[in-house]
Design a protein around this motif. Structure first.
Motif, PDB file in Angstrom:
ATOM      1  N   THR A  53       0.853  -1.180   0.000  1.00 55.30           N
ATOM      2  CA  THR A  53       0.000   0.000   0.000  1.00 55.30           C
ATOM      3  C   THR A  53       0.896   1.240   0.000  1.00 55.30           C
ATOM      4  O   THR A  53       2.052   1.179  -0.382  1.00 55.30           O
ATOM      5  N   ASP A  54       0.346   2.365   0.463  1.00 55.14           N
ATOM      6  CA  ASP A  54       1.120   3.607   0.479  1.00 55.14           C
ATOM      7  C   ASP A  54       1.458   4.047   1.899  1.00 55.14           C
ATOM      8  O   ASP A  54       1.671   5.224   2.158  1.00 55.14           O
ATOM      9  N   ILE A  55       1.497   3.091   2.832  1.00 55.71           N
ATOM     10  CA  ILE A  55       1.865   3.403   4.211  1.00 55.71           C
ATOM     11  C   ILE A  55       2.748   2.276   4.748  1.00 55.71           C
ATOM     12  O   ILE A  55       2.609   1.119   4.315  1.00 55.71           O
ATOM     13  N   ASP A  56       3.645   2.602   5.646  1.00 53.02           N
ATOM     14  CA  ASP A  56       4.615   1.624   6.157  1.00 53.02           C
ATOM     15  C   ASP A  56       3.966   0.718   7.197  1.00 53.02           C
ATOM     16  O   ASP A  56       4.131   0.898   8.396  1.00 53.02           O
ATOM     17  N   GLY A  57       3.223  -0.268   6.725  1.00 54.75           N
ATOM     18  CA  GLY A  57       2.633  -1.255   7.615  1.00 54.75           C
ATOM     19  C   GLY A  57       1.478  -0.723   8.444  1.00 54.75           C
ATOM     20  O   GLY A  57       0.976   0.387   8.240  1.00 54.75           O
ATOM     21  N   MET A  58       1.037  -1.532   9.391  1.00 50.73           N
ATOM     22  CA  MET A  58      -0.046  -1.169  10.307  1.00 50.73           C
ATOM     23  C   MET A  58       0.537  -0.325  11.435  1.00 50.73           C
ATOM     24  O   MET A  58       1.479  -0.740  12.107  1.00 50.73           O
ATOM     25  N   HIS A  59      -0.024   0.855  11.662  1.00 49.76           N
ATOM     26  CA  HIS A  59       0.477   1.718  12.722  1.00 49.76           C
ATOM     27  C   HIS A  59      -0.222   1.416  14.049  1.00 49.76           C
ATOM     28  O   HIS A  59      -1.306   0.842  14.074  1.00 49.76           O
ATOM     29  N   ASN A  60       0.420   1.836  15.149  1.00 47.02           N
ATOM     30  CA  ASN A  60      -0.139   1.541  16.465  1.00 47.02           C
ATOM     31  C   ASN A  60      -1.298   2.459  16.830  1.00 47.02           C
ATOM     32  O   ASN A  60      -1.928   2.285  17.875  1.00 47.02           O
ATOM     33  N   GLU A 114       3.177 -12.252  20.301  1.00 43.89           N
ATOM     34  CA  GLU A 114       4.181 -11.657  21.182  1.00 43.89           C
ATOM     35  C   GLU A 114       3.539 -11.471  22.549  1.00 43.89           C
ATOM     36  O   GLU A 114       2.646 -10.631  22.723  1.00 43.89           O
ATOM     37  N   ARG A 115       3.950 -12.261  23.511  1.00 42.35           N
ATOM     38  CA  ARG A 115       3.325 -12.254  24.820  1.00 42.35           C
ATOM     39  C   ARG A 115       3.602 -10.949  25.574  1.00 42.35           C
ATOM     40  O   ARG A 115       4.686 -10.378  25.476  1.00 42.35           O
ATOM     41  N   GLY A 116       2.594 -10.524  26.292  1.00 47.30           N
ATOM     42  CA  GLY A 116       2.774  -9.396  27.201  1.00 47.30           C
ATOM     43  C   GLY A 116       2.915  -8.047  26.539  1.00 47.30           C
ATOM     44  O   GLY A 116       3.522  -7.139  27.106  1.00 47.30           O
ATOM     45  N   LYS A 117       2.328  -7.890  25.328  1.00 46.93           N
ATOM     46  CA  LYS A 117       2.445  -6.607  24.638  1.00 46.93           C
ATOM     47  C   LYS A 117       1.083  -6.119  24.157  1.00 46.93           C
ATOM     48  O   LYS A 117       0.289  -6.902  23.634  1.00 46.93           O
ATOM     49  N   ILE A 118       0.826  -4.830  24.346  1.00 47.34           N
ATOM     50  CA  ILE A 118      -0.299  -4.169  23.704  1.00 47.34           C
ATOM     51  C   ILE A 118       0.224  -3.580  22.401  1.00 47.34           C
ATOM     52  O   ILE A 118       1.214  -2.852  22.385  1.00 47.34           O
ATOM     53  N   LYS A 119      -0.445  -3.892  21.288  1.00 46.58           N
ATOM     54  CA  LYS A 119       0.110  -3.582  19.977  1.00 46.58           C
ATOM     55  C   LYS A 119      -0.403  -2.291  19.355  1.00 46.58           C
ATOM     56  O   LYS A 119       0.378  -1.511  18.796  1.00 46.58           O
ATOM     57  N   MET A 123       6.015   3.193  -1.472  1.00 42.28           N
ATOM     58  CA  MET A 123       6.787   4.443  -1.471  1.00 42.28           C
ATOM     59  C   MET A 123       8.133   4.267  -0.750  1.00 42.28           C
ATOM     60  O   MET A 123       9.070   5.016  -0.983  1.00 42.28           O
ATOM     61  N   GLU A 124       8.185   3.290   0.164  1.00 43.78           N
ATOM     62  CA  GLU A 124       9.429   2.967   0.870  1.00 43.78           C
ATOM     63  C   GLU A 124       9.627   1.455   0.841  1.00 43.78           C
ATOM     64  O   GLU A 124       9.424   0.779   1.849  1.00 43.78           O
ATOM     65  N   PRO A 125      10.005   0.903  -0.297  1.00 40.38           N
ATOM     66  CA  PRO A 125      10.048  -0.558  -0.442  1.00 40.38           C
ATOM     67  C   PRO A 125      11.042  -1.262   0.464  1.00 40.38           C
ATOM     68  O   PRO A 125      10.924  -2.469   0.682  1.00 40.38           O
ATOM     69  N   THR A 126      12.015  -0.537   1.013  1.00 40.26           N
ATOM     70  CA  THR A 126      12.983  -1.182   1.901  1.00 40.26           C
ATOM     71  C   THR A 126      12.527  -1.183   3.360  1.00 40.26           C
ATOM     72  O   THR A 126      13.169  -1.809   4.207  1.00 40.26           O
ATOM     73  N   ALA A 127      11.444  -0.475   3.672  1.00 43.61           N
ATOM     74  CA  ALA A 127      10.935  -0.450   5.051  1.00 43.61           C
ATOM     75  C   ALA A 127      10.415  -1.837   5.425  1.00 43.61           C
ATOM     76  O   ALA A 127       9.846  -2.546   4.582  1.00 43.61           O
ATOM     77  N   ASP A 186      -0.650  12.050  17.046  1.00 38.85           N
ATOM     78  CA  ASP A 186       0.745  12.381  16.778  1.00 38.85           C
ATOM     79  C   ASP A 186       1.668  11.224  17.173  1.00 38.85           C
ATOM     80  O   ASP A 186       1.379  10.474  18.104  1.00 38.85           O
ATOM     81  N   PHE A 187       2.770  11.114  16.455  1.00 37.51           N
ATOM     82  CA  PHE A 187       3.870  10.206  16.805  1.00 37.51           C
ATOM     83  C   PHE A 187       3.453   8.733  16.819  1.00 37.51           C
ATOM     84  O   PHE A 187       3.836   7.970  17.704  1.00 37.51           O
ATOM     85  N   THR A 188       2.640   8.330  15.835  1.00 32.58           N
ATOM     86  CA  THR A 188       2.348   6.894  15.698  1.00 32.58           C
ATOM     87  C   THR A 188       3.551   6.186  15.086  1.00 32.58           C
ATOM     88  O   THR A 188       4.381   6.799  14.414  1.00 32.58           O
ATOM     89  N   GLU A 189       3.616   4.872  15.298  1.00 36.32           N
ATOM     90  CA  GLU A 189       4.721   4.070  14.766  1.00 36.32           C
ATOM     91  C   GLU A 189       4.177   2.785  14.155  1.00 36.32           C
ATOM     92  O   GLU A 189       3.141   2.274  14.603  1.00 36.32           O
ATOM     93  N   PRO A 190       4.878   2.241  13.149  1.00 30.89           N
ATOM     94  CA  PRO A 190       4.451   0.954  12.601  1.00 30.89           C
ATOM     95  C   PRO A 190       4.583  -0.157  13.642  1.00 30.89           C
ATOM     96  O   PRO A 190       5.505  -0.159  14.452  1.00 30.89           O
ATOM     97  N   VAL A 191       3.660  -1.094  13.585  1.00 32.53           N
ATOM     98  CA  VAL A 191       3.739  -2.303  14.403  1.00 32.53           C
ATOM     99  C   VAL A 191       4.424  -3.367  13.554  1.00 32.53           C
ATOM    100  O   VAL A 191       3.980  -3.665  12.449  1.00 32.53           O
ATOM    101  N   ARG A 192       5.508  -3.922  14.055  1.00 28.97           N
ATOM    102  CA  ARG A 192       6.302  -4.833  13.232  1.00 28.97           C
ATOM    103  C   ARG A 192       5.768  -6.259  13.202  1.00 28.97           C
ATOM    104  O   ARG A 192       6.040  -7.005  12.271  1.00 28.97           O
ATOM    105  N   GLN A 193       5.006  -6.662  14.225  1.00 29.66           N
ATOM    106  CA  GLN A 193       4.516  -8.042  14.251  1.00 29.66           C
ATOM    107  C   GLN A 193       3.122  -8.081  14.864  1.00 29.66           C
ATOM    108  O   GLN A 193       2.848  -7.428  15.876  1.00 29.66           O
ATOM    109  N   LEU A 194       2.218  -8.834  14.238  1.00 29.44           N
ATOM    110  CA  LEU A 194       0.864  -9.025  14.745  1.00 29.44           C
ATOM    111  C   LEU A 194       0.461 -10.488  14.590  1.00 29.44           C
ATOM    112  O   LEU A 194       0.876 -11.161  13.640  1.00 29.44           O
TER     113      LEU A 194
END
Length: 439
Positions: A218-225, A291-296, A277-281, A232-240
């Motif tokens: 898509t046009d965004i770096d993965g699923m954001h938190n 992933e145990r013990g994490k809110i994603k 737009m960022e194929p290496t991300a 403000d200041f959202t980040e991609p979630v690397r594993q779900l």
């Protein structure tokens, strides 16, 4: 073999198509699923609407405008006259075909045929470009293998058999291009997997060939938190986990179609969400691992209506809840959240098509109140009940937000809050500040 799906924005113009071609033309075998170029499906819906209204002149004017747009894409996309002319000839036939619907009776069957043309056009254009670049590419018609059964559900046996036959007929290709979204139904008619169904197509194909991986570009770096449009200041979630992704998709994370992950989940095939737009991300990887013990992440679902039925006389009577839920079943209206007490039951819905009828039926069993313009805020992660304090952390973040309902325990992966629409942004930011703040 991998399956790669590219959405409408990823192939939204000539340069985007060139970028996709460069990305996939790496010598590795893959199946590439394409959506229609961005805006095309909406235009085809508009054309169909004119035909429904028997305004052939209006439909033909919009068809001509769309044809002009595509002629510009052709001039920008191809370098050689050979492929420019071949694609122009193909497009001329396509738009003449669309004009032809002005001569016949127009029903939903004809509309489905028109809606299928967006993907047919985009796949032919990209295939021609790849051929011009010297790539070893084969175009597979999704209408030859993607089929639903009499219940409008995908027919996995048919899909697997006919897709593998097409692959075996083109053994030397490195890149197989096919259409997302479109299919045939059990009666052989052209149909579709509904809007957003290109993700579903990719997942079904991946399951059919037991793919190494399914990639959704898509046009965004993965699923954001959280939703970057409001927070403000959202980040991609690397594993779900698949269940986490499904919860987020259902409750508003638009990057992924809610039904997409099911075939991949059952086949145990990881899904990666990547950015053209960022194929290496690194994007987001979705799998059967938790992933145990994490809110994603946090997601929000708008346009929610809450109903409460209060009846001290009836609630404890045998069959009361069954009668209430039967009303929603009668009007084919799904319930998002439900909460019960000794004297009442509350529930939320997002489909208000039959709301008046539902309210009238509910009034037979108690006093009904309705809250409009509500929003479900969903917190997703490892929220099993033995993770002491996780639900407290989420509710602590909402301490200054009026909450109409809370749902917890129906899933090991989410806790949901029903709030007013005007409190949505404040709630999302508060949850980010509490759940994802840096130490």
């Amino acid at each position: 073999m991998k399956v790669l799906k590219f959405g409408g924005t990823s192939v939204g113009n000539a340069q985007r198509m060139k970028d996709v071609a460069k990305l996939i033309n790496d010598g590795e075998k893959k199946i590439v699923v394409l959506s229609a170029m961005s805006g095309t499906t909406n235009t085809l819906v508009e054309i169909s609407d004119y035909f429904y209204k028997k305004n052939a002149d209006g439909a033909n004017e919009i068809i001509n405008q769309l044809a002009n747009q595509y002629r510009k894409h052709v001039e920008e996309l191809y370098d050689t006259e050979e492929y420019k002319n071949a694609t122009k000839d193909f497009l001329r036939e396509e738009f003449e075909y669309l004009h032809g619907f002005s001569k016949d009776m127009f029903t939903m069957f004809e509309e489905r045929v028109i809606l299928a043309q967006g993907e047919i056009i985009s796949t032919n254009m990209l295939t021609n470009y790849l051929k011009e670049q010297g790539a070893n590419v084969a175009l597979l018609n999704a209408l030859d293998f993607m089929r639903t059964d009499k219940n409008s559900e995908p027919d996995p046996v048919y899909i697997r058999q006919h897709l593998n036959e097409l692959l075996e007929a083109n053994p030397d290709a490195d890149i197989y291009i096919t259409q997302g979204f479109i299919c045939r139904n059990a009666y052989g008619e052209i149909d579709n997997l509904e809007r957003g169904g290109s993700d579903y197509t990719a997942s079904l194909i991946g399951a059919a060939i037991l793919a190494e991986e399914i990639q959704i570009w898509t046009d965004i770096d993965g699923m954001h938190n959280n939703d970057p449009r409001f927070v403000d200041f959202t980040e991609p979630v690397r594993q779900l986990h698949f269940e986490e992704a499904a919860e987020l998709a259902y409750f508003g994370a638009k990057i992924l179609h809610p039904t997409c992950v099911q075939p991949a989940k059952y086949a145990g095939i990881p899904v990666r969400l990547l950015n053209t737009m960022e194929p290496t991300a690194p994007g987001t990887t979705i799998s059967n691992e938790t992933e145990r013990g994490k809110i994603k992440a946090v997601a929000a679902k708008d346009n929610i209506t809450a109903l409460k039925i209060k009846s001290s006389r009836m609630l404890l009577a045998h069959g009361f809840l069954s009668k209430v839920f039967d009303i929603f079943e009668q009007y084919q209206t799904s319930i998002d959240m439900v909460s019960t007490s000794e004297v009442g039951v509350s529930m939320s819905i997002d489909n208000t098509k039959h709301l008046s009828d539902i309210i009238n039926e509910l009034k037979k069993y108690g006093t009904v109140t309705v809250d409009y313009d509500m929003c479900i805020i969903c917190v997703v992660g490892d929220l099993t009940w033995d993770n002491v304090g996780f639900e407290t952390l989420a509710t602590e973040a909402m301490k200054n937000i009026p909450v109409r309902m809370i749902s917890y325990g129906g899933s090991n992966y989410n806790i949901s809050f029903l709030v007013k629409k005007e409190d949505k942004k404040r709630a999302l930011q508060a949850l980010t500040d509490t759940l994802f703040k840096k130490n």
